[in-house]
Motif scaffolding. Sequence first.
Motif, PDB file in Angstrom:
ATOM      1  N   LEU A 134       0.823   2.188 -17.973  1.00 24.85           N
ATOM      2  CA  LEU A 134      -0.006   1.012 -18.201  1.00 24.85           C
ATOM      3  C   LEU A 134      -0.186   0.272 -16.883  1.00 24.85           C
ATOM      4  O   LEU A 134       0.782   0.027 -16.162  1.00 24.85           O
ATOM      5  N   ASP A 135      -1.419  -0.097 -16.571  1.00 21.53           N
ATOM      6  CA  ASP A 135      -1.757  -0.841 -15.353  1.00 21.53           C
ATOM      7  C   ASP A 135      -2.405  -2.144 -15.794  1.00 21.53           C
ATOM      8  O   ASP A 135      -3.528  -2.149 -16.304  1.00 21.53           O
ATOM      9  N   VAL A 136      -1.698  -3.288 -15.604  1.00 19.56           N
ATOM     10  CA  VAL A 136      -2.191  -4.566 -16.127  1.00 19.56           C
ATOM     11  C   VAL A 136      -1.808  -5.715 -15.206  1.00 19.56           C
ATOM     12  O   VAL A 136      -0.633  -5.877 -14.911  1.00 19.56           O
ATOM     13  N   PRO A 137      -2.755  -6.493 -14.726  1.00 23.06           N
ATOM     14  CA  PRO A 137      -4.195  -6.264 -14.808  1.00 23.06           C
ATOM     15  C   PRO A 137      -4.598  -5.224 -13.768  1.00 23.06           C
ATOM     16  O   PRO A 137      -4.097  -5.233 -12.650  1.00 23.06           O
ATOM     17  N   CYS A 138      -5.524  -4.374 -14.123  1.00 23.86           N
ATOM     18  CA  CYS A 138      -5.892  -3.284 -13.221  1.00 23.86           C
ATOM     19  C   CYS A 138      -6.827  -3.741 -12.118  1.00 23.86           C
ATOM     20  O   CYS A 138      -6.991  -3.046 -11.107  1.00 23.86           O
ATOM     21  N   GLY A 139      -7.463  -4.931 -12.294  1.00 19.93           N
ATOM     22  CA  GLY A 139      -8.433  -5.374 -11.302  1.00 19.93           C
ATOM     23  C   GLY A 139      -9.512  -4.325 -11.112  1.00 19.93           C
ATOM     24  O   GLY A 139      -9.966  -3.705 -12.076  1.00 19.93           O
ATOM     25  N   GLY A 140      -9.877  -4.096  -9.870  1.00 24.05           N
ATOM     26  CA  GLY A 140     -10.910  -3.102  -9.599  1.00 24.05           C
ATOM     27  C   GLY A 140     -10.388  -1.703  -9.402  1.00 24.05           C
ATOM     28  O   GLY A 140     -11.102  -0.840  -8.879  1.00 24.05           O
ATOM     29  N   GLY A 141      -9.142  -1.447  -9.809  1.00 21.07           N
ATOM     30  CA  GLY A 141      -8.599  -0.094  -9.726  1.00 21.07           C
ATOM     31  C   GLY A 141      -7.883   0.215  -8.435  1.00 21.07           C
ATOM     32  O   GLY A 141      -7.841   1.374  -8.013  1.00 21.07           O
ATOM     33  N   VAL A 142      -7.264  -0.807  -7.824  1.00 28.87           N
ATOM     34  CA  VAL A 142      -6.593  -0.579  -6.542  1.00 28.87           C
ATOM     35  C   VAL A 142      -5.471   0.442  -6.646  1.00 28.87           C
ATOM     36  O   VAL A 142      -5.219   1.199  -5.712  1.00 28.87           O
ATOM     37  N   ALA A 143      -4.806   0.521  -7.799  1.00 27.39           N
ATOM     38  CA  ALA A 143      -3.692   1.458  -7.954  1.00 27.39           C
ATOM     39  C   ALA A 143      -4.151   2.878  -8.224  1.00 27.39           C
ATOM     40  O   ALA A 143      -3.351   3.816  -8.129  1.00 27.39           O
ATOM     41  N   PHE A 144      -5.434   3.065  -8.518  1.00 26.62           N
ATOM     42  CA  PHE A 144      -5.917   4.391  -8.900  1.00 26.62           C
ATOM     43  C   PHE A 144      -5.727   5.413  -7.791  1.00 26.62           C
ATOM     44  O   PHE A 144      -5.561   6.602  -8.048  1.00 26.62           O
ATOM     45  N   ARG A 145      -5.761   4.956  -6.548  1.00 26.91           N
ATOM     46  CA  ARG A 145      -5.659   5.898  -5.431  1.00 26.91           C
ATOM     47  C   ARG A 145      -4.295   6.573  -5.378  1.00 26.91           C
ATOM     48  O   ARG A 145      -4.145   7.607  -4.717  1.00 26.91           O
ATOM     49  N   GLY A 146      -3.295   6.013  -6.048  1.00 27.62           N
ATOM     50  CA  GLY A 146      -1.957   6.574  -5.979  1.00 27.62           C
ATOM     51  C   GLY A 146      -1.546   7.413  -7.168  1.00 27.62           C
ATOM     52  O   GLY A 146      -0.460   7.992  -7.177  1.00 27.62           O
ATOM     53  N   ILE A 147      -2.399   7.520  -8.190  1.00 22.98           N
ATOM     54  CA  ILE A 147      -1.992   8.239  -9.391  1.00 22.98           C
ATOM     55  C   ILE A 147      -2.438   9.702  -9.308  1.00 22.98           C
ATOM     56  O   ILE A 147      -3.409  10.031  -8.621  1.00 22.98           O
ATOM     57  N   PRO A 148      -1.722  10.594  -9.980  1.00 24.55           N
ATOM     58  CA  PRO A 148      -2.098  12.013  -9.952  1.00 24.55           C
ATOM     59  C   PRO A 148      -3.526  12.213 -10.472  1.00 24.55           C
ATOM     60  O   PRO A 148      -3.928  11.604 -11.455  1.00 24.55           O
ATOM     61  N   ARG A 149      -4.267  13.067  -9.822  1.00 26.13           N
ATOM     62  CA  ARG A 149      -5.658  13.294 -10.202  1.00 26.13           C
ATOM     63  C   ARG A 149      -5.835  14.542 -11.054  1.00 26.13           C
ATOM     64  O   ARG A 149      -6.963  14.963 -11.323  1.00 26.13           O
ATOM     65  N   ASP A 150      -4.704  15.125 -11.454  1.00 20.01           N
ATOM     66  CA  ASP A 150      -4.780  16.344 -12.256  1.00 20.01           C
ATOM     67  C   ASP A 150      -4.681  16.071 -13.748  1.00 20.01           C
ATOM     68  O   ASP A 150      -4.598  17.010 -14.551  1.00 20.01           O
ATOM     69  N   GLY A 151      -4.690  14.794 -14.124  1.00 22.34           N
ATOM     70  CA  GLY A 151      -4.614  14.444 -15.545  1.00 22.34           C
ATOM     71  C   GLY A 151      -3.228  14.562 -16.136  1.00 22.34           C
ATOM     72  O   GLY A 151      -3.074  14.535 -17.357  1.00 22.34           O
ATOM     73  N   SER A 152      -2.206  14.672 -15.279  1.00 20.93           N
ATOM     74  CA  SER A 152      -0.839  14.830 -15.806  1.00 20.93           C
ATOM     75  C   SER A 152      -0.260  13.526 -16.333  1.00 20.93           C
ATOM     76  O   SER A 152       0.765  13.533 -17.013  1.00 20.93           O
ATOM     77  N   TRP A 153      -0.894  12.397 -16.018  1.00 21.92           N
ATOM     78  CA  TRP A 153      -0.502  11.116 -16.593  1.00 21.92           C
ATOM     79  C   TRP A 153      -1.524  10.681 -17.626  1.00 21.92           C
ATOM     80  O   TRP A 153      -2.720  10.920 -17.467  1.00 21.92           O
ATOM     81  N   TYR A 183       0.824  -1.208   0.000  1.00 22.68           N
ATOM     82  CA  TYR A 183       0.000   0.000   0.000  1.00 22.68           C
ATOM     83  C   TYR A 183       0.863   1.264   0.000  1.00 22.68           C
ATOM     84  O   TYR A 183       0.464   2.284  -0.579  1.00 22.68           O
ATOM     85  N   ARG A 184       2.034   1.198   0.627  1.00 23.65           N
ATOM     86  CA  ARG A 184       2.961   2.338   0.533  1.00 23.65           C
ATOM     87  C   ARG A 184       3.438   2.523  -0.897  1.00 23.65           C
ATOM     88  O   ARG A 184       3.591   3.657  -1.381  1.00 23.65           O
ATOM     89  N   ASP A 185       3.680   1.412  -1.588  1.00 21.12           N
ATOM     90  CA  ASP A 185       4.132   1.482  -2.977  1.00 21.12           C
ATOM     91  C   ASP A 185       3.100   2.201  -3.843  1.00 21.12           C
ATOM     92  O   ASP A 185       3.447   3.054  -4.668  1.00 21.12           O
ATOM     93  N   ILE A 186       1.848   1.867  -3.640  1.00 21.48           N
ATOM     94  CA  ILE A 186       0.776   2.527  -4.393  1.00 21.48           C
ATOM     95  C   ILE A 186       0.682   4.003  -4.021  1.00 21.48           C
ATOM     96  O   ILE A 186       0.528   4.870  -4.890  1.00 21.48           O
ATOM     97  N   ALA A 187       0.796   4.298  -2.728  1.00 21.54           N
ATOM     98  CA  ALA A 187       0.661   5.682  -2.269  1.00 21.54           C
ATOM     99  C   ALA A 187       1.735   6.592  -2.848  1.00 21.54           C
ATOM    100  O   ALA A 187       1.522   7.809  -2.983  1.00 21.54           O
TER     101      ALA A 187
END
Length: 213
Positions: A56-75, A39-43
């Motif tokens: 690229l997030d594969v397999p993304c599952g239910g989006g567990v990694a989404f909580r750690g990505i920038p939310r400003d659309g920079s990725w 969870y620290r890795d994701i954060a």
Amino acid sequence: MDWRDAGLIGVLYDVGIEHRWLGLIGGRAVWGADLRRHYRDIATLGSSAGRGARVLDVPCGGGVAFRGIPRDGSWRYVAVDLAPVMLRRARAVAERYELANLALTQASVTALPFPGATFDLCLSYFGLHCFPDPAAALADMARVLRPGGLLRGTSVVRGGGRRQDAAIAVLRRFGVFGEVGTAADLASWLEAAGLREIAVDRDGAVAYFTARR
């Protein structure tokens, strides 16, 4: 089990990873691992690639990694999974977090529908052990990474203890898991994929890995 038809099992599997407290309990009880590191890795994902990164997030599952990505659309973020139920769950998470520049794609990890050298960063959290051919999956992840691009993820591996290996055998028998290697196997698959700067660190039956194209 064909993960394209994943139903209740797929949802339960995803819930166990998505909810931190369940993940920590299950990680310790089943895999003998402290998943706080996961969870620290994701954060800290936001610091692993700069603005404009193609991820690229594969397999993304239910989006567990989404909580750690920038939310400003920079990725420019592409989430891939074979199971429609996982993609529906991931879409709901993306909407909840109001993530921009995120695309969801149904595809097989051994036949990713992207040209070579497309992505700067590839994430693969707790999916590798579900694949029938993890070596081929890693080879295709490596193919779509640009030179210098980074692969990072987690996987269940054999060799963490008798109890953990027995759990893996049961899950394989029921088709939930695919081919599951040891930490040494994982390192050899990464090397065979043409990756370098390989690091594989096992905690119980969970391996944390990074490698560069």
